[in-house]
Motif scaffolding. Structure first.
Motif, short mmCIF file in Angstrom:
data_model
loop_
_atom_site.label_atom_id
_atom_site.label_comp_id
_atom_site.label_asym_id
_atom_site.label_seq_id
_atom_site.Cartn_x
_atom_site.Cartn_y
_atom_site.Cartn_z
N GLY A 35 -53.06 -12.01 17.30
CA GLY A 35 -54.29 -12.82 16.74
C GLY A 35 -53.61 -14.17 16.34
N GLY A 36 -52.65 -14.22 15.83
CA GLY A 36 -52.18 -15.19 15.29
C GLY A 36 -51.57 -16.14 16.40
N LEU A 37 -50.97 -15.38 17.39
CA LEU A 37 -50.62 -16.45 18.56
C LEU A 37 -51.55 -17.06 19.34
CD1 LEU A 37 -47.90 -16.77 19.94
CD2 LEU A 37 -48.23 -14.74 21.43
N ALA A 38 -52.67 -16.15 19.54
CA ALA A 38 -53.89 -16.61 19.91
C ALA A 38 -54.37 -17.80 19.36
CB ALA A 38 -54.87 -15.53 20.13
N CYS A 39 -54.30 -17.78 18.17
CA CYS A 39 -54.99 -18.95 17.57
C CYS A 39 -53.92 -20.28 17.80
CB CYS A 39 -54.45 -18.94 15.85
SG CYS A 39 -55.50 -17.57 15.07
N LEU A 40 -53.03 -20.25 18.18
CA LEU A 40 -52.23 -21.25 18.43
C LEU A 40 -52.26 -21.70 19.87
CD1 LEU A 40 -49.01 -20.59 16.04
CD2 LEU A 40 -51.22 -21.68 15.56
N SER A 41 -52.92 -21.13 20.65
CA SER A 41 -53.15 -21.54 22.01
C SER A 41 -53.99 -22.67 22.09
CB SER A 41 -53.79 -20.25 22.95
OG SER A 41 -55.05 -20.01 22.39
N PRO A 42 -54.09 -23.64 23.19
CA PRO A 42 -55.05 -24.54 23.19
C PRO A 42 -56.48 -24.30 22.69
CG PRO A 42 -53.47 -24.86 25.11
CD PRO A 42 -53.32 -23.50 24.18
N ASP A 43 -57.12 -23.41 23.25
CA ASP A 43 -58.28 -22.80 22.99
C ASP A 43 -58.48 -22.14 21.64
OD1 ASP A 43 -59.41 -23.66 25.41
OD2 ASP A 43 -59.23 -21.50 26.20
N GLY A 44 -57.35 -21.61 21.22
CA GLY A 44 -57.32 -20.96 19.74
C GLY A 44 -57.36 -21.98 18.75
N LEU A 45 -56.75 -23.10 18.96
CA LEU A 45 -56.54 -24.22 18.05
C LEU A 45 -57.90 -24.92 18.03
CD1 LEU A 45 -53.09 -25.72 19.03
CD2 LEU A 45 -53.71 -24.81 16.82
N LYS A 46 -58.48 -24.92 19.17
CA LYS A 46 -59.81 -25.65 19.16
C LYS A 46 -60.93 -24.80 18.39
CE LYS A 46 -62.84 -27.13 22.75
NZ LYS A 46 -62.96 -26.42 23.82
N ALA A 47 -60.85 -23.44 18.71
CA ALA A 47 -61.57 -22.49 18.04
C ALA A 47 -61.46 -22.59 16.45
CB ALA A 47 -61.55 -21.12 18.51
N MET A 48 -60.23 -22.62 15.84
CA MET A 48 -59.91 -22.98 14.52
C MET A 48 -60.37 -23.97 14.09
SD MET A 48 -56.13 -21.31 13.48
CE MET A 48 -55.15 -22.47 14.19
N GLN A 49 -60.21 -25.20 14.71
CA GLN A 49 -60.82 -26.43 14.14
C GLN A 49 -62.55 -26.30 14.15
OE1 GLN A 49 -59.38 -28.89 13.11
NE2 GLN A 49 -57.60 -28.86 13.92
N GLU A 50 -63.04 -25.66 14.94
CA GLU A 50 -64.30 -25.54 14.80
C GLU A 50 -64.71 -24.76 13.62
OE1 GLU A 50 -65.91 -23.68 18.52
OE2 GLU A 50 -64.99 -25.72 19.43
N VAL A 51 -64.10 -23.59 13.24
CA VAL A 51 -64.21 -22.80 12.20
C VAL A 51 -64.01 -23.53 10.76
CG1 VAL A 51 -63.45 -21.11 10.54
CG2 VAL A 51 -63.74 -20.48 13.07
N VAL A 52 -62.87 -24.44 10.71
CA VAL A 52 -62.48 -25.49 9.54
C VAL A 52 -63.84 -26.58 9.61
CG1 VAL A 52 -60.96 -27.15 9.11
CG2 VAL A 52 -60.35 -24.97 9.73
N GLY A 53 -64.21 -26.84 10.70
CA GLY A 53 -65.28 -27.93 10.82
C GLY A 53 -66.39 -27.60 10.38
N PHE A 54 -66.86 -26.30 10.35
CA PHE A 54 -68.12 -25.70 9.74
C PHE A 54 -68.04 -25.69 8.22
CE2 PHE A 54 -70.46 -22.04 8.07
CZ PHE A 54 -71.77 -22.53 8.68
N TYR A 55 -66.91 -25.24 7.83
CA TYR A 55 -66.71 -24.99 6.47
C TYR A 55 -66.89 -26.56 5.80
CZ TYR A 55 -65.63 -20.04 6.72
OH TYR A 55 -65.70 -18.81 7.04
N ARG A 56 -66.23 -27.44 6.57
CA ARG A 56 -66.15 -29.06 6.15
C ARG A 56 -67.64 -29.58 5.98
NH1 ARG A 56 -62.36 -31.58 9.86
NH2 ARG A 56 -60.73 -31.12 8.42
N GLU A 57 -68.49 -29.01 6.86
CA GLU A 57 -69.98 -29.34 6.82
C GLU A 57 -70.58 -28.94 5.55
OE1 GLU A 57 -70.75 -29.73 11.53
OE2 GLU A 57 -71.91 -28.33 10.62
#
Ligand SMILES: Cc1ncc(COP(=O)(O)O)c(C=O)c1O
Length: 462
Positions: free
Chosen positions: A354-376
């Motif tokens: 899972g950690g490796l998938a987080c660091l793929s281009p799509d994974g990084l984008k997905a993490m940014q979305e999660v973080v963006g949600f909490y930022r809102e």
């Protein structure tokens, strides 16, 4: 009960009471006695008389350092008061913006990688058992290139773990009991408690709410949440968290340069906790290793918990640069490796996938979305308290809003908000005496809950 950071005392306190309860019960039901002489009738009577202090005791003395710990650890106490509130108001919809536990689902790109790895374990060809204690090579490389590109940190400087909290305790084992340490005040409680457990401190001083032999570096609005290093007594170890839990403050490049210089001048080691680095929205450093010379004085610990909702999956890492040496010239990383190999058998292989998938281009984008949600969420909470005239700190670079209520005790504000709005926050004084007068409002929550909580705050404080 889901508690932030699952403090060791969480389980100790809950299981202790259960244990004592059970013990009492077994004494009552199992201890049968023969009545005294002359009764003429021999009957077995259950005696409920054995008191707790008559229970069987081993000859093992309690670790005196454990006895120094304060009983009312923050999050169990918050949970206890919340439970009492729910009993008092059984029909109230209680909303928790207290503990810093994630609420949003893990993006599918990440869970599907974990599912795939999991199914592979069911095949002869794909099965793997124990992995490297330090983590899988591919993941270590991906962490190095994603978070430390061009900073001179290499894959073999990275130790993959089951989370930053476990690593904080492993680091304390590495340092041993003869070091002195400093913490930001307020700070994430695991630094202080692990120091107490290791025996680095004296007793808790109730008058000042501090342990002896810990240097509390005050971080309040008066000093812009960065300690005045000219007044800080040098220590061997400096725990420093940026963006900070609970204040949400992130140190600037200039401030971190001062901190690194301070450590160098005093021969200290900084343990830099960057568990919230992805939440930063300005251009302050994401890693201590962005500061020239930091590799000779710093360790960095970080986590997937708040980036990808891995609080339950469990995955983190610690960077121990090869340049970091003890006073006798021995590499710190070699000792840390020994401790990791002794106390840990490596992070779950499924979590690492899972950690490796987080660091793929799509994974990084997905993490940014999660973080963006909490930022809102954070922005909604900040706007609410600002509109109500509170002095509000944090939020910009961390999912925590640090609300000042001068003249009132943190626990009073916590209690008042809970009583009147049924919203759980966290009292700032639980993070150290410097947090008195503040509450921490966490942005980890479903959007509807955050909106409803803010509406209730507005009704209450209008
Ligand atoms: C500053 C800080 N460090 C470490 C942790 C623990 O992270 P992990 O879940 O990786 O153990 C937390 C969790 O809340 C935290 O706030």
């Amino acid at each position: 009960m889901s508690l932030e950071n699952h403090h060791p005392l969480t389980s100790i306190s809950s299981s202790t009471s259960g244990f004592l309860g059970q013990n009492k019960l077994s004494i009552r039901t199992q201890n049968l006695s023969i009545p005294a002489k002359n009764s003429g009738i021999s009957r077995c009577i259950a005696t409920p008389t054995l008191e707790k202090n008559e229970a069987y005791k081993t000859k093992v003395s309690r670790n005196a350092n454990m006895a120094k710990l304060q009983a009312g650890y923050l999050f169990p106490e918050v949970a206890r008061r919340t439970e009492a509130h729910k009993l008092k108001y059984p029909n109230a919809k209680v909303i928790s913006l207290g503990i810093g536990d994630t609420t949003e689902p893990i993006p599918e790109i990440i869970t599907s990688a974990m599912a795939k790895r999991s199914y592979t374990l069911s095949t002869i060809k794909g099965y793997t058992g124990y992995g490297a204690e330090q983590g899988e090579k591919q993941l270590r490389s991906a962490i190095a290139s994603t978070f430390y590109a061009n900073l001179g940190i290499e894959a073999n400087d990275i130790f993959v773990s089951d989370g930053a909290k476990s690593d904080i305790s492993r680091l304390q084992v590495l340092f041993g009991s003869n070091v002195t340490m400093a913490v930001q005040d307020p700070s994430y409680p695991a630094y202080v408690d692990s120091s107490v457990i290791m025996g680095q401190t004296g007793q808790f001083q109730t008058r000042v709410e501090k342990y002896e032999n810990i240097e509390y570096m005050k971080c309040t609005p008066e000093n812009g949440f960065f300690p005045d290093l000219s007044t800080v007594s040098p220590t061997n170890i400096i725990f420093f968290c940026s963006p900070n839990n609970p204040t949400g403050f992130a140190a600037s490049r200039e401030q971190l340069t001062k901190l690194v210089q301070f450590a160098k001048d005093n021969g200290s080691i900084i343990v830099y906790d960057s568990a919230y680095a992805l939440y930063m929205s300005d251009d302050n450093p994401r890693s201590i290793f962005e500061i020239p010379g930091a590799k000779e004085v710093a360790i960095e610990t970080s986590s997937y918990s708040k980036y990808a909702g891995f609080t339950g999956v469990r995955l983190g890492w610690t960077v121990v640069p090869k340049e970091l040496l003890f006073s006798d010239g021995f590499p710190v990383a070699k000792d840390f490796n020994r401790i990791v190999c002794t106390s840990f058998n490596g992070a779950s292989n499924i979590a690492q996938a899972g950690g490796l998938a987080c660091l793929s281009p799509d994974g990084l984008k997905a993490m940014q979305e999660v973080v963006g949600f909490y930022r809102e969420n954070t922005n909604i909470i900040m706007e609410t308290f600002n509109s109500l005239g509170f002095k509000v700190y944090g939020g910009k670079n961390a999912p925590y809003v640090w609300v000042h209520s001068p003249g009132q005790s943190s626990w009073d504000v916590f209690g008042e908000i809970l009583e009147k709005t049924h919203v759980v926050t966290t009292p700032g004084s639980g993070f150290g005496p410097g947090g008195e007068g503040f509450i921490r409002v966490s942005a980890f929550g479903h959007r509807n809950d955050v909106l409803e909580a803010c509406e209730r705050f507005k009704q209450f404080y209008k």
